[in-house]
Motif scaffolding. Structure first.
Motif, PDB file in Angstrom:
ATOM      1  N   ALA A 104     -33.692 128.479  -7.468  1.00  0.00           N
ATOM      2  CA  ALA A 104     -32.950 127.997  -8.644  1.00  0.00           C
ATOM      3  C   ALA A 104     -32.632 126.515  -8.514  1.00  0.00           C
ATOM      4  CB  ALA A 104     -31.673 128.809  -8.831  1.00  0.00           C
ATOM      5  N   GLU A 105     -32.219 126.101  -7.323  1.00  0.00           N
ATOM      6  CA  GLU A 105     -31.919 124.679  -7.107  1.00  0.00           C
ATOM      7  C   GLU A 105     -33.175 123.829  -7.250  1.00  0.00           C
ATOM      8  OE1 GLU A 105     -29.876 121.123  -6.297  1.00  0.00           O
ATOM      9  OE2 GLU A 105     -29.240 123.073  -7.059  1.00  0.00           O
ATOM     10  N   LEU A 106     -34.291 124.312  -6.707  1.00  0.00           N
ATOM     11  CA  LEU A 106     -35.542 123.555  -6.830  1.00  0.00           C
ATOM     12  C   LEU A 106     -36.033 123.516  -8.272  1.00  0.00           C
ATOM     13  CD1 LEU A 106     -37.369 124.698  -3.582  1.00  0.00           C
ATOM     14  CD2 LEU A 106     -36.193 122.533  -4.007  1.00  0.00           C
ATOM     15  N   ARG A 107     -35.875 124.616  -9.008  1.00  0.00           N
ATOM     16  CA  ARG A 107     -36.252 124.614 -10.432  1.00  0.00           C
ATOM     17  C   ARG A 107     -35.436 123.583 -11.207  1.00  0.00           C
ATOM     18  NH1 ARG A 107     -35.609 130.365 -10.121  1.00  0.00           N
ATOM     19  NH2 ARG A 107     -37.607 131.257  -9.580  1.00  0.00           N
ATOM     20  N   ARG A 108     -34.159 123.456 -10.839  1.00  0.00           N
ATOM     21  CA  ARG A 108     -33.289 122.480 -11.508  1.00  0.00           C
ATOM     22  C   ARG A 108     -33.836 121.066 -11.361  1.00  0.00           C
ATOM     23  NH1 ARG A 108     -29.600 118.985 -10.342  1.00  0.00           N
ATOM     24  NH2 ARG A 108     -29.557 119.342  -8.109  1.00  0.00           N
ATOM     25  N   LEU A 109     -34.554 120.806 -10.275  1.00  0.00           N
ATOM     26  CA  LEU A 109     -35.090 119.472  -9.989  1.00  0.00           C
ATOM     27  C   LEU A 109     -36.445 119.201 -10.629  1.00  0.00           C
ATOM     28  CD1 LEU A 109     -34.159 119.423  -6.216  1.00  0.00           C
ATOM     29  CD2 LEU A 109     -33.067 118.075  -8.017  1.00  0.00           C
ATOM     30  N   LEU A 110     -37.068 120.218 -11.233  1.00  0.00           N
ATOM     31  CA  LEU A 110     -38.401 120.042 -11.810  1.00  0.00           C
ATOM     32  C   LEU A 110     -38.363 119.105 -13.012  1.00  0.00           C
ATOM     33  CD1 LEU A 110     -39.736 123.710 -11.820  1.00  0.00           C
ATOM     34  CD2 LEU A 110     -40.561 121.813 -10.414  1.00  0.00           C
ATOM     35  N   PRO A 111     -39.329 118.177 -13.074  1.00  0.00           N
ATOM     36  CA  PRO A 111     -39.453 117.376 -14.290  1.00  0.00           C
ATOM     37  C   PRO A 111     -39.920 118.295 -15.427  1.00  0.00           C
ATOM     38  CG  PRO A 111     -40.909 116.542 -12.530  1.00  0.00           C
ATOM     39  CD  PRO A 111     -40.276 117.804 -12.043  1.00  0.00           C
ATOM     40  N   GLY A 112     -39.649 117.945 -16.653  1.00  0.00           N
ATOM     41  CA  GLY A 112     -40.001 118.781 -17.798  1.00  0.00           C
ATOM     42  C   GLY A 112     -41.442 119.257 -17.777  1.00  0.00           C
ATOM     43  N   GLY A 113     -41.630 120.571 -17.912  1.00  0.00           N
ATOM     44  CA  GLY A 113     -42.960 121.159 -17.985  1.00  0.00           C
ATOM     45  C   GLY A 113     -43.664 121.382 -16.654  1.00  0.00           C
ATOM     46  N   ALA A 114     -43.126 120.843 -15.566  1.00  0.00           N
ATOM     47  CA  ALA A 114     -43.769 120.980 -14.259  1.00  0.00           C
ATOM     48  C   ALA A 114     -43.476 122.357 -13.665  1.00  0.00           C
ATOM     49  CB  ALA A 114     -43.284 119.894 -13.310  1.00  0.00           C
ATOM     50  N   ARG A 115     -44.422 122.863 -12.862  1.00  0.00           N
ATOM     51  CA  ARG A 115     -44.236 124.146 -12.175  1.00  0.00           C
ATOM     52  C   ARG A 115     -43.909 123.963 -10.711  1.00  0.00           C
ATOM     53  NH1 ARG A 115     -49.076 127.893 -13.130  1.00  0.00           N
ATOM     54  NH2 ARG A 115     -47.749 129.168 -11.821  1.00  0.00           N
ATOM     55  N   ARG A 116     -44.154 122.750 -10.161  1.00  0.00           N
ATOM     56  CA  ARG A 116     -43.936 122.498  -8.736  1.00  0.00           C
ATOM     57  C   ARG A 116     -43.380 121.098  -8.544  1.00  0.00           C
ATOM     58  NH1 ARG A 116     -48.574 125.034  -5.089  1.00  0.00           N
ATOM     59  NH2 ARG A 116     -47.060 124.318  -3.603  1.00  0.00           N
ATOM     60  N   LEU A 117     -42.611 120.954  -7.477  1.00  0.00           N
ATOM     61  CA  LEU A 117     -42.207 119.616  -7.036  1.00  0.00           C
ATOM     62  C   LEU A 117     -43.281 119.119  -6.082  1.00  0.00           C
ATOM     63  CD1 LEU A 117     -38.440 120.047  -6.082  1.00  0.00           C
ATOM     64  CD2 LEU A 117     -39.370 118.816  -8.032  1.00  0.00           C
ATOM     65  N   HIS A 118     -43.671 117.892  -6.213  1.00  0.00           N
ATOM     66  CA  HIS A 118     -44.608 117.319  -5.243  1.00  0.00           C
ATOM     67  C   HIS A 118     -44.186 115.886  -4.955  1.00  0.00           C
ATOM     68  CE1 HIS A 118     -48.050 116.630  -2.817  1.00  0.00           C
ATOM     69  NE2 HIS A 118     -48.485 117.853  -3.044  1.00  0.00           N
ATOM     70  N   TRP A 119     -43.923 115.637  -3.696  1.00  0.00           N
ATOM     71  CA  TRP A 119     -43.406 114.353  -3.227  1.00  0.00           C
ATOM     72  C   TRP A 119     -44.229 113.182  -3.719  1.00  0.00           C
ATOM     73  CZ3 TRP A 119     -38.777 113.735  -1.336  1.00  0.00           C
ATOM     74  CH2 TRP A 119     -38.459 112.604  -0.593  1.00  0.00           C
ATOM     75  N   ARG A 120     -45.562 113.301  -3.636  1.00  0.00           N
ATOM     76  CA  ARG A 120     -46.424 112.164  -3.990  1.00  0.00           C
ATOM     77  C   ARG A 120     -46.302 111.773  -5.455  1.00  0.00           C
ATOM     78  NH1 ARG A 120     -51.373 115.855  -3.854  1.00  0.00           N
ATOM     79  NH2 ARG A 120     -51.516 116.380  -6.046  1.00  0.00           N
ATOM     80  N   ASP A 121     -45.849 112.713  -6.297  1.00  0.00           N
ATOM     81  CA  ASP A 121     -45.731 112.439  -7.724  1.00  0.00           C
ATOM     82  C   ASP A 121     -44.385 111.827  -8.113  1.00  0.00           C
ATOM     83  OD1 ASP A 121     -48.241 113.615  -7.961  1.00  0.00           O
ATOM     84  OD2 ASP A 121     -47.416 115.584  -8.457  1.00  0.00           O
ATOM     85  N   GLU A 122     -43.483 111.701  -7.167  1.00  0.00           N
ATOM     86  CA  GLU A 122     -42.119 111.258  -7.475  1.00  0.00           C
ATOM     87  C   GLU A 122     -41.906 109.785  -7.143  1.00  0.00           C
ATOM     88  OE1 GLU A 122     -40.227 113.175  -9.108  1.00  0.00           O
ATOM     89  OE2 GLU A 122     -41.161 115.116  -8.765  1.00  0.00           O
ATOM     90  N   ASN A 123     -41.072 109.126  -7.933  1.00  0.00           N
ATOM     91  CA  ASN A 123     -40.727 107.727  -7.658  1.00  0.00           C
ATOM     92  C   ASN A 123     -39.616 107.690  -6.598  1.00  0.00           C
ATOM     93  OD1 ASN A 123     -38.090 107.870  -8.903  1.00  0.00           O
ATOM     94  ND2 ASN A 123     -39.089 107.707 -10.900  1.00  0.00           N
TER      95      ASN A 123
END
Length: 146
Positions: A57-76
């Motif tokens: 739930a905490e990780l979902r809260r951090l997802l950018p709109g429409g994304a299914r996964r967090l990925h470090w390389r994609d983040e600023n």
């Protein structure tokens, strides 16, 4: 870093030992910039199944709109700081293995040695259901991932 934020899995306890959930991700970096030698990194998070849904739930809260996964390389850089601060508060044991120097011609060996080291770490040695995030789709069938 990659984080699986899917739904809960099903466990079949075969013994009285509690089965923990472990997520593992890896990254390889060639020499260049601030790195004078290549490195292979394995990161693992281990949690009690009862705490997995709050973590997801905490990780979902951090997802950018429409994304299914967090990925470090994609983040600023700002988002990386926010994600790192949130992950640091999660109720999971976190272990990072760094293999260096990385010989670019022996990446599979580096992966295998880091995985062996990770599996011998006290924080990861208890019975666990492991979820691996392979480097790429061809890694799934490689000997080191079996």
């Amino acid at each position: 870093m990659s984080a699986d934020v899917g739904g809960p899995g099903q466990d079949a306890a075969l013994t009285s030992t509690p089965v923990l959930h472990a997520w593992v991700d890896e990254s390889m970096h060639a020499p260049g910039g601030v790195l004078t030698e290549g490195i292979h990194i394995l990161a693992a998070a281990v949690a009690d199944p009862a705490s997995c849904e709050p973590v997801r739930a905490e990780l979902r809260r951090l997802l950018p709109g429409g994304a299914r996964r967090l990925h470090w390389r994609d983040e600023n850089p700002r988002r990386r700081r926010v994600i790192a601060a949130a992950v640091a508060t999660l109720d999971v044991a976190q272990t990072v293995i760094v293999g260096a120097p990385l010989d670019q011609h022996k990446q599979e060996r580096a992966r295998r040695l880091c995985m062996e080291r990770l599996l011998h770490e006290p924080s990861a040695h208890t019975s666990a259901r492991w979820t691996l995030s392979p480097m790429n789709s061809s890694a799934i069938g490689s000997p080191s991932m079996r």
